[in-house]
Design an enzyme around this catalytic site. Structure first.
Site, PDB file in Angstrom:
ATOM      1  N   SER A  14      46.383  49.166  57.904  1.00  0.00           N
ATOM      2  CA  SER A  14      45.382  48.155  58.266  1.00  0.00           C
ATOM      3  C   SER A  14      44.506  48.649  59.429  1.00  0.00           C
ATOM      4  CB  SER A  14      46.081  46.861  58.672  1.00  0.00           C
ATOM      5  OG  SER A  14      45.148  45.985  59.263  1.00  0.00           O
ATOM      6  N   LYS A  65      47.748  36.421  51.122  1.00  0.00           N
ATOM      7  CA  LYS A  65      46.659  35.497  51.489  1.00  0.00           C
ATOM      8  C   LYS A  65      46.770  34.146  50.781  1.00  0.00           C
ATOM      9  CE  LYS A  65      43.220  39.103  52.304  1.00  0.00           C
ATOM     10  NZ  LYS A  65      41.846  39.526  52.072  1.00  0.00           N
ATOM     11  N   ASN A  86      42.758  34.361  55.542  1.00  0.00           N
ATOM     12  CA  ASN A  86      42.956  35.677  56.166  1.00  0.00           C
ATOM     13  C   ASN A  86      43.083  35.571  57.687  1.00  0.00           C
ATOM     14  OD1 ASN A  86      40.326  35.206  56.972  1.00  0.00           O
ATOM     15  ND2 ASN A  86      39.484  37.102  56.161  1.00  0.00           N
ATOM     16  N   ASP A 101      35.856  35.986  55.330  1.00  0.00           N
ATOM     17  CA  ASP A 101      35.167  37.051  54.581  1.00  0.00           C
ATOM     18  C   ASP A 101      33.699  36.715  54.291  1.00  0.00           C
ATOM     19  OD1 ASP A 101      37.120  38.971  54.479  1.00  0.00           O
ATOM     20  OD2 ASP A 101      37.904  38.373  52.522  1.00  0.00           O
ATOM     21  N   GLY A 130      38.543  37.419  44.594  1.00  0.00           N
ATOM     22  CA  GLY A 130      38.639  36.676  45.849  1.00  0.00           C
ATOM     23  C   GLY A 130      37.446  36.920  46.772  1.00  0.00           C
ATOM     24  N   ALA A 131      37.058  38.180  46.909  1.00  0.00           N
ATOM     25  CA  ALA A 131      35.949  38.488  47.812  1.00  0.00           C
ATOM     26  C   ALA A 131      34.648  37.861  47.297  1.00  0.00           C
ATOM     27  CB  ALA A 131      35.797  39.996  47.945  1.00  0.00           C
ATOM     28  N   THR A 152      35.481  40.196  33.113  1.00  0.00           N
ATOM     29  CA  THR A 152      36.145  39.095  32.418  1.00  0.00           C
ATOM     30  C   THR A 152      35.320  37.835  32.659  1.00  0.00           C
ATOM     31  OG1 THR A 152      38.179  40.197  33.091  1.00  0.00           O
ATOM     32  CG2 THR A 152      38.412  38.003  32.103  1.00  0.00           C
ATOM     33  N   ILE A 221      30.831  46.092  49.037  1.00  0.00           N
ATOM     34  CA  ILE A 221      31.835  45.682  50.023  1.00  0.00           C
ATOM     35  C   ILE A 221      33.001  46.666  50.075  1.00  0.00           C
ATOM     36  CG2 ILE A 221      31.123  43.267  49.798  1.00  0.00           C
ATOM     37  CD1 ILE A 221      33.935  42.750  48.595  1.00  0.00           C
ATOM     38  N   TYR A 223      34.594  49.939  51.241  1.00  0.00           N
ATOM     39  CA  TYR A 223      34.257  50.796  52.391  1.00  0.00           C
ATOM     40  C   TYR A 223      35.096  52.075  52.437  1.00  0.00           C
ATOM     41  CZ  TYR A 223      38.180  48.117  54.224  1.00  0.00           C
ATOM     42  OH  TYR A 223      39.394  47.508  54.371  1.00  0.00           O
ATOM     43  N   GLY A 244      30.052  48.492  53.377  1.00  0.00           N
ATOM     44  CA  GLY A 244      31.046  47.420  53.477  1.00  0.00           C
ATOM     45  C   GLY A 244      31.841  47.373  54.775  1.00  0.00           C
TER      46      GLY A 244
HETATM   47  P1  NAP Z   1      40.197  41.016  43.247  1.00  0.00           P
HETATM   48  O1  NAP Z   1      40.338  39.568  43.548  1.00  0.00           O
HETATM   49  O2  NAP Z   1      41.349  41.751  42.668  1.00  0.00           O
HETATM   50  O3  NAP Z   1      38.922  41.199  42.265  1.00  0.00           O
HETATM   51  C1  NAP Z   1      38.611  42.446  41.727  1.00  0.00           C
HETATM   52  C2  NAP Z   1      37.266  42.381  41.002  1.00  0.00           C
HETATM   53  O4  NAP Z   1      36.939  43.710  40.533  1.00  0.00           O
HETATM   54  C3  NAP Z   1      37.276  41.470  39.765  1.00  0.00           C
HETATM   55  O5  NAP Z   1      36.020  40.885  39.609  1.00  0.00           O
HETATM   56  C4  NAP Z   1      37.565  42.481  38.640  1.00  0.00           C
HETATM   57  O6  NAP Z   1      37.092  42.059  37.379  1.00  0.00           O
HETATM   58  C5  NAP Z   1      36.737  43.664  39.110  1.00  0.00           C
HETATM   59  N1  NAP Z   1      37.193  44.907  38.491  1.00  0.00           N
HETATM   60  C6  NAP Z   1      38.341  45.589  38.749  1.00  0.00           C
HETATM   61  N2  NAP Z   1      38.421  46.686  37.960  1.00  0.00           N
HETATM   62  C7  NAP Z   1      37.319  46.676  37.157  1.00  0.00           C
HETATM   63  C8  NAP Z   1      36.825  47.527  36.124  1.00  0.00           C
HETATM   64  N3  NAP Z   1      37.496  48.630  35.765  1.00  0.00           N
HETATM   65  N4  NAP Z   1      35.631  47.213  35.550  1.00  0.00           N
HETATM   66  C9  NAP Z   1      34.938  46.114  35.923  1.00  0.00           C
HETATM   67  N5  NAP Z   1      35.350  45.271  36.892  1.00  0.00           N
HETATM   68  C10 NAP Z   1      36.532  45.546  37.497  1.00  0.00           C
HETATM   69  O7  NAP Z   1      39.803  41.838  44.563  1.00  0.00           O
HETATM   70  P2  NAP Z   1      38.979  41.324  45.852  1.00  0.00           P
HETATM   71  O8  NAP Z   1      39.941  40.829  46.851  1.00  0.00           O
HETATM   72  O9  NAP Z   1      37.874  40.461  45.392  1.00  0.00           O
HETATM   73  O10 NAP Z   1      38.410  42.717  46.424  1.00  0.00           O
HETATM   74  C11 NAP Z   1      37.470  43.494  45.708  1.00  0.00           C
HETATM   75  C12 NAP Z   1      37.083  44.719  46.519  1.00  0.00           C
HETATM   76  O11 NAP Z   1      36.474  44.334  47.734  1.00  0.00           O
HETATM   77  C13 NAP Z   1      38.265  45.616  46.921  1.00  0.00           C
HETATM   78  O12 NAP Z   1      37.875  46.946  46.776  1.00  0.00           O
HETATM   79  C14 NAP Z   1      38.495  45.276  48.392  1.00  0.00           C
HETATM   80  O13 NAP Z   1      39.047  46.351  49.114  1.00  0.00           O
HETATM   81  C15 NAP Z   1      37.058  44.989  48.848  1.00  0.00           C
HETATM   82  N6  NAP Z   1      36.991  44.071  49.986  1.00  0.00           N
HETATM   83  C16 NAP Z   1      36.272  44.453  51.072  1.00  0.00           C
HETATM   84  C17 NAP Z   1      36.156  43.606  52.155  1.00  0.00           C
HETATM   85  C18 NAP Z   1      35.364  44.036  53.370  1.00  0.00           C
HETATM   86  O14 NAP Z   1      35.569  43.465  54.445  1.00  0.00           O
HETATM   87  N7  NAP Z   1      34.441  44.980  53.247  1.00  0.00           N
HETATM   88  C19 NAP Z   1      36.756  42.344  52.132  1.00  0.00           C
HETATM   89  C20 NAP Z   1      37.475  41.960  50.988  1.00  0.00           C
HETATM   90  C21 NAP Z   1      37.579  42.843  49.925  1.00  0.00           C
HETATM   91  P3  NAP Z   1      38.065  41.261  36.343  1.00  0.00           P
HETATM   92  O15 NAP Z   1      38.018  39.826  36.781  1.00  0.00           O
HETATM   93  O16 NAP Z   1      37.474  41.506  35.027  1.00  0.00           O
HETATM   94  O17 NAP Z   1      39.451  41.854  36.509  1.00  0.00           O
END
Ligand code: NAP
Length: 286
Positions: A14, A65, A86, A101, A130-131, A152, A221, A223, A244
């Protein structure tokens, strides 16, 4: 001395301790920010007794979370759109949970692009996890219009239905098929990747940005890496880009400002700063 921790599993990579310990040091506040890597079976008990364990608050990371959201005594409105918290603090012995977020995302864009205002802007959002929930609820509140595409489609539809149930005006969310995203770019003022595509170890976002207006902002987002293929491609075309890391830094601010409000007030500080120095310190650990 006040102690705060981040609870997760895994949690040892982290970046939160670097951010919060930087501010403690910068503002000369006696305090400590620690990592608590916790097994699933121990999480609820530890979390519910966090004050007794010696902590004044905590951050929650993967995979707790949603569990923390269920367990807190009070859920701040922004966490209800996501079903996840968070950032947690204690008021009169009660755990208060929030999700920062969406705030962190907006602050990052507004601080990075001078004069940018979400009001009336057309945002193309990729992803409905979630993001995305945090970001979409925050930018709708600021007056943006959202075209949402997710691999999806049912998950995008569920996001919209859940938002309607929670009292958000969802007339400004338009859902389109994932395959259409490149055509839809011609409408965008800002393109936001909230999927995990492009992250180290994940597939790349296969993209063709030819329809994207030159003035549109592109933000990712993800990073790790800091410069994703999407950002590199957008930069090459002359679009303004926002990475991000800034979202991560800005989402940390509200927690610190609540946990250490008395100490900050005593020093005449209202808001802690996401400085260049902090950013480079965190970048060293990416
Ligand atoms: P999550 O809830 O698991 O959602 C993942 C998303 O990515 C879903 O929309 C999923 O689509 C899509 N996805 C995954 N694999 C895919 C593929 N092969 N083709 C097309 N779409 C795909 O994750 P999350 O918490 O939202 O986080 C998403 C990303 O944001 C992560 O990389 C995380 O590290 C980053 N993040 C960054 C910050 C920041 O502060 N910069 C904060 C939060 C998160 P489906 O619904 O179809 O599975």
């Amino acid at each position: 001395m006040k102690k705060i921790c981040v609870i997760g599993n895994p949690a040892k990579h982290s970046l939160s301790p670097i951010i919060h310990n930087y501010w403690l040091n910068k503002y000369g506040i006696e305090g400590k920010y620690e990592i608590k890597e916790m097994k699933n079976e121990n999480f609820a008990q530890f979390f519910l007794q966090i004050e007794k364990e010696g902590y004044s608050g905590c951050n929650i990371t993967i995979p707790y979370k949603e569990k923390a959201y269920e367990l807190v005594g009070v859920r701040k409105r922004e966490s209800e759109f996501i079903g996840a918290v968070n950032t947690v603090w204690i008021e009169k012995g009660q755990l208060i949970g929030s999700n920062t977020d969406g705030y962190g995302f907006c602050e990052n864009i507004e601080k990075s692009i001078q004069g940018f205002d979400f009001k009336g802007k057309k945002a193309v959002v990729l992803g409905a996890g979630g993001a995305a929930r945090a970001i979409i609820s925050a930018i709708l509140a600021k007056g943006a219009e959202v075209t949402l595409l997710n691999r999806t489609i049912e998950k995008a539809e569920k996001l919209k239905n859940d938002f309607t149930d929670k009292g958000i005006d969802t007339q400004k969310i338009l859902i389109k098929d994932w395959e259409q995203w490149e055509q839809i770019l011609s409408l965008a003022n800002i393109l936001i990747n909230t999927t995990s595509l492009g992250m180290s170890g994940q597939e790349e976002l296969k993209l063709d940005l030819k329809n994207l207006p030159q003035e549109a902002i592109v933000t990712d987002i993800v990073y790790r890496p800091l410069m994703t293929k999407l950002l590199l491609e957008a930069q090459k075309r002359g679009n303004k880009i926002v990475d991000g890391l800034g979202m991560l830094l800005h989402q940390a601010r509200p927690g610190f400002e609540i946990w250490f409000q008395e100490e900050l007030k005593a020093r005449g500080i209202k808001n802690v700063e996401v400085s260049k120095e902090l950013r480079s310190k965190v970048e060293e650990h990416l």
